[in-house]
Design an enzyme around this catalytic site. Structure first.
Site, mmCIF file in Angstrom:
data_model
loop_
_atom_site.group_PDB
_atom_site.id
_atom_site.type_symbol
_atom_site.label_atom_id
_atom_site.label_comp_id
_atom_site.label_asym_id
_atom_site.label_seq_id
_atom_site.Cartn_x
_atom_site.Cartn_y
_atom_site.Cartn_z
ATOM 1 N N GLU A 1 0.843 -1.196 0.000
ATOM 2 C CA GLU A 1 0.000 0.000 0.000
ATOM 3 C C GLU A 1 0.878 1.245 0.000
ATOM 4 O O GLU A 1 1.838 1.343 0.765
ATOM 5 C CB GLU A 1 -0.937 -0.030 1.222
ATOM 6 N N ARG B 1 -16.600 4.937 5.477
ATOM 7 C CA ARG B 1 -15.642 4.133 4.710
ATOM 8 C C ARG B 1 -14.499 3.644 5.601
ATOM 9 O O ARG B 1 -14.018 2.524 5.444
ATOM 10 C CB ARG B 1 -15.094 4.968 3.542
ATOM 11 N N TYR C 1 -27.397 10.606 3.964
ATOM 12 C CA TYR C 1 -27.740 9.426 4.764
ATOM 13 C C TYR C 1 -26.899 9.383 6.029
ATOM 14 O O TYR C 1 -25.823 9.989 6.091
ATOM 15 C CB TYR C 1 -27.583 8.135 3.956
ATOM 16 N N ASP D 1 -11.642 -0.301 -8.875
ATOM 17 C CA ASP D 1 -11.536 0.923 -9.677
ATOM 18 C C ASP D 1 -10.398 0.856 -10.703
ATOM 19 O O ASP D 1 -10.444 1.550 -11.713
ATOM 20 C CB ASP D 1 -11.295 2.138 -8.773
HETATM 21 C C1 LIG Z 1 -18.682 10.613 -4.091
HETATM 22 C C2 LIG Z 1 -18.470 9.129 -4.074
HETATM 23 C C3 LIG Z 1 -19.391 8.325 -3.420
HETATM 24 C C4 LIG Z 1 -19.242 6.932 -3.437
HETATM 25 N N1 LIG Z 1 -20.173 6.168 -2.815
HETATM 26 C C5 LIG Z 1 -20.097 4.823 -2.888
HETATM 27 C C6 LIG Z 1 -21.072 4.002 -2.269
HETATM 28 O O1 LIG Z 1 -22.010 4.492 -1.627
HETATM 29 N N2 LIG Z 1 -20.951 2.639 -2.391
HETATM 30 C C7 LIG Z 1 -19.916 2.058 -3.076
HETATM 31 O O2 LIG Z 1 -19.846 0.818 -3.151
HETATM 32 N N3 LIG Z 1 -18.963 2.821 -3.672
HETATM 33 C C8 LIG Z 1 -19.020 4.169 -3.596
HETATM 34 N N4 LIG Z 1 -18.056 4.949 -4.169
HETATM 35 C C9 LIG Z 1 -16.959 4.297 -4.927
HETATM 36 C C10 LIG Z 1 -15.839 3.775 -4.057
HETATM 37 O O3 LIG Z 1 -15.358 4.743 -3.161
HETATM 38 C C11 LIG Z 1 -14.691 3.254 -4.929
HETATM 39 O O4 LIG Z 1 -15.194 2.625 -6.070
HETATM 40 C C12 LIG Z 1 -13.870 2.244 -4.150
HETATM 41 O O5 LIG Z 1 -13.220 2.877 -3.075
HETATM 42 C C13 LIG Z 1 -12.855 1.542 -5.053
HETATM 43 O O6 LIG Z 1 -12.076 0.661 -4.288
HETATM 44 P P1 LIG Z 1 -10.658 0.174 -4.810
HETATM 45 O O7 LIG Z 1 -10.108 -0.683 -3.722
HETATM 46 O O8 LIG Z 1 -10.785 -0.377 -6.180
HETATM 47 O O9 LIG Z 1 -9.802 1.504 -4.976
HETATM 48 P P2 LIG Z 1 -9.364 2.564 -3.870
HETATM 49 O O10 LIG Z 1 -10.318 2.596 -2.739
HETATM 50 O O11 LIG Z 1 -9.096 3.827 -4.609
HETATM 51 O O12 LIG Z 1 -8.003 1.983 -3.300
HETATM 52 C C14 LIG Z 1 -6.810 2.009 -4.036
HETATM 53 C C15 LIG Z 1 -5.648 1.883 -3.049
HETATM 54 O O13 LIG Z 1 -4.446 1.751 -3.770
HETATM 55 C C16 LIG Z 1 -3.462 2.590 -3.224
HETATM 56 N N5 LIG Z 1 -2.555 2.927 -4.327
HETATM 57 C C17 LIG Z 1 -2.821 3.730 -5.392
HETATM 58 N N6 LIG Z 1 -1.773 3.770 -6.219
HETATM 59 C C18 LIG Z 1 -0.828 2.960 -5.675
HETATM 60 C C19 LIG Z 1 0.485 2.591 -6.095
HETATM 61 N N7 LIG Z 1 1.003 3.051 -7.230
HETATM 62 N N8 LIG Z 1 1.186 1.749 -5.295
HETATM 63 C C20 LIG Z 1 0.655 1.257 -4.133
HETATM 64 N N9 LIG Z 1 -0.591 1.582 -3.711
HETATM 65 C C21 LIG Z 1 -1.323 2.414 -4.477
HETATM 66 C C22 LIG Z 1 -4.229 3.774 -2.671
HETATM 67 O O14 LIG Z 1 -3.487 4.436 -1.656
HETATM 68 C C23 LIG Z 1 -5.482 3.097 -2.140
HETATM 69 O O15 LIG Z 1 -5.333 2.670 -0.811
HETATM 70 C C24 LIG Z 1 -18.151 6.348 -4.133
HETATM 71 C C25 LIG Z 1 -17.206 7.154 -4.759
HETATM 72 C C26 LIG Z 1 -17.358 8.529 -4.734
HETATM 73 C C27 LIG Z 1 -16.351 9.386 -5.430
#
Ligand SMILES: Cc1cc2nc3c(=O)[nH]c(=O)nc-3n(C[C@H](O)[C@H](O)[C@H](O)COP(=O)(O)OP(=O)(O)OC[C@H]3O[C@@H](n4cnc5c(N)ncnc54)[C@H](O)[C@@H]3O)c2cc1C
Length: 399
Positions: free
Chosen positions: A34, A108, A213, A291
């Site tokens: 991370e 979160r 909410y 994502d």
């Molecule tokens: C306004 C808003 C509201 C939302 N509401 C909801 C909701 O109600 N319900 C829902 O399910 N989703 C919701 N989402 C979406 C959700 O927040 C994301 O889709 C989710 O967090 C994606 O998870 P992830 O683990 O794929 O990526 P992330 O949570 O972005 O995690 C990526 C991780 O990788 C790390 N990282 C990045 N680059 C590197 C690198 N090069 N080397 C090492 N580590 C790295 C980062 O530090 C981070 O910890 C919302 C988003 C927004 C913007």
């Protein structure tokens, strides 16, 4: 005897920690890297819909989620200025019966902590910034900014919307600014105020909408206030904004919204990005998740839920065939690409429906909402019943 698999995960967000939990529960050697110095407390509220809750339950964290989650009564559509209800989808009583799991609102950070508590069996290294991933026939290699490298049988990019792993595998195309910006804030309350209903409220206005909410077990209200803009806005928790800007952009909205916004002390301004769906997420010994694979607009509240589902399915596929990586990744994609693409595209469509600008279009949309409400409230409103009904824990890889 089957080969012992070694997996490296880049990124410890919701998706990365869920994958680490799933893999370590199967006894697979897992190393998570991370970028941040610790699992952070960043973030605001998040809606954990029944499809995600089914996975969290299967991983053994349902009691922890129930402790920190808030169970909303319903998901309600409201008119931005009159507050008039246009749809009401009952959640509290109906979700367990219809979809096999409750619908929660959580902070979160609470969600992240309860998932991180499940990764005791994995090796987690913080302050590691991945800059590249390479591979040959025998191994994949993650390269970090400090000059170190890590070798594994498989590297999974769970590194979010600006994924370096995706960049290394699939090229440099940047995520697409959708023309939406949003304000995000969490407002604490000693007691639940009478101007915020215990629901997920979708207030729909011209070229904008506001979702409110409760989180923290009812001790705080989460605000997501979205507006269309021609101006580029960064996607970042560091972009502080002001209550004055928030109130100016939502001037004239219903008094309940104004009263809530008046109590905001800290607010972030956030650009919303997505990408077109991809047909494939894997190349050889490297794949993507969450994502990194399918960043989407939050208008169906599904980004984290999709990352959680991806993680569960990938862990199942790898556990079922640790010595057949290619087949495991093919089955992971076969199960997940279609579903996540549909959610991504429908989230874009919801943005258009929520934001209709003319009074005539709004009246037509609201009449349709009311008509659907009479027939079946669960099939109406934001139309997410098919999203909630899916159960990732039904996935059975064909070995
Ligand atoms: C306004 C808003 C509201 C939302 N509401 C909801 C909701 O109600 N319900 C829902 O399910 N989703 C919701 N989402 C979406 C959700 O927040 C994301 O889709 C989710 O967090 C994606 O998870 P992830 O683990 O794929 O990526 P992330 O949570 O972005 O995690 C990526 C991780 O990788 C790390 N990282 C990045 N680059 C590197 C690198 N090069 N080397 C090492 N580590 C790295 C980062 O530090 C981070 O910890 C919302 C988003 C927004 C913007």
């Amino acid at each position: 005897m089957s080969k012992k698999l070694k997996v490296g995960i880049i990124g410890g967000g919701v998706g990365g920690v869920t994958l680490a939990a799933g893999l370590s529960q199967h006894g697979i050697e897992t190393h998570l890297f991370e970028h941040a110095a610790q699992f952070g407390d960043v973030g605001a509220g998040i809606q954990m819909t029944p499809n995600a809750v089914k996975v969290i339950t299967a991983l053994g964290a349902a009691p922890a989620l129930d402790k920190v989650g808030f169970l909303p009564e319903a998901l309600v559509g409201r008119n931005w200025d009159t507050g008039e209800e246009t749809f009401r989808i009952p959640l509290k009583e109906d979700c367990p019966r219809l979809y096999g799991a409750p619908f929660y609102h959580v902070h979160r950070a609470d969600l992240h902590h309860l998932l991180a508590d499940l990764v005791a069996g994995a090796n987690v290294t913080f302050s590691m910034h991945c800059i590249d991933v390479t591979q040959d026939a025998d191994k994949a290699v993650a390269h970090f900014a400090d000059g170190s490298t890590f070798e594994a049988d498989l590297i999974v990019g769970a590194d979010g919307v600006r994924s370096q792993v995706r960049h290394a595998m699939f090229g440099t195309e940047a995520p697409h600014f959708t023309g939406h910006m949003c304000y995000r804030a969490v407002v604490p309350f000693d007691e639940m105020p009478d101007f915020v209903a215990p629901e997920s409220s979708f207030w729909l206005g011209p070229k904008s909408h506001v979702v409110t909410y409760y989180v923290n077990g009812g001790k705080a209200v989460n605000i997501v206030a979205v507006a269309e803009t021609a101006e580029w806005v960064e996607e970042s928790w560091n972009a502080l904004s002001t209550r004055e800007d928030l109130m100016a952009d939502f001037k004239g909205w219903h008094p309940n919204i104004t009263k809530l916004f008046e109590r905001v002390t800290e607010v972030y301004r956030w650009g919303l990005f997505d990408r077109d769906p991809m047909a494939k997420w894997s190349k050889g010994r490297v794949t993507l998740l969450g994502d990194a694979a399918h960043p989407m607009l939050p208008f169906l509240s599904q980004g984290a839920a999709m990352a959680i589902e991806d993680a569960y399915v990938l862990a199942q596929a790898l556990a079922a065939m640790p010595d057949k990586l290619e087949q495991a990744l093919a089955q992971y994609e076969a199960e997940r690409v279609g579903r996540t693409s549909r959610v991504l595209l429908e989230a874009r469509e919801r943005g258009k429906t929520y934001h209709l600008a003319s009074k005539d279009e709004q009246a037509k949309r609201d009449a349709e909402y009311r008509e659907q409400q009479k027939k079946d409230p669960h099939a109406g409103g934001i139309k997410a019943n098919w999203v909630y009904a899916y159960n990732a824990t039904d996935f059975r890889p064909a070995v």
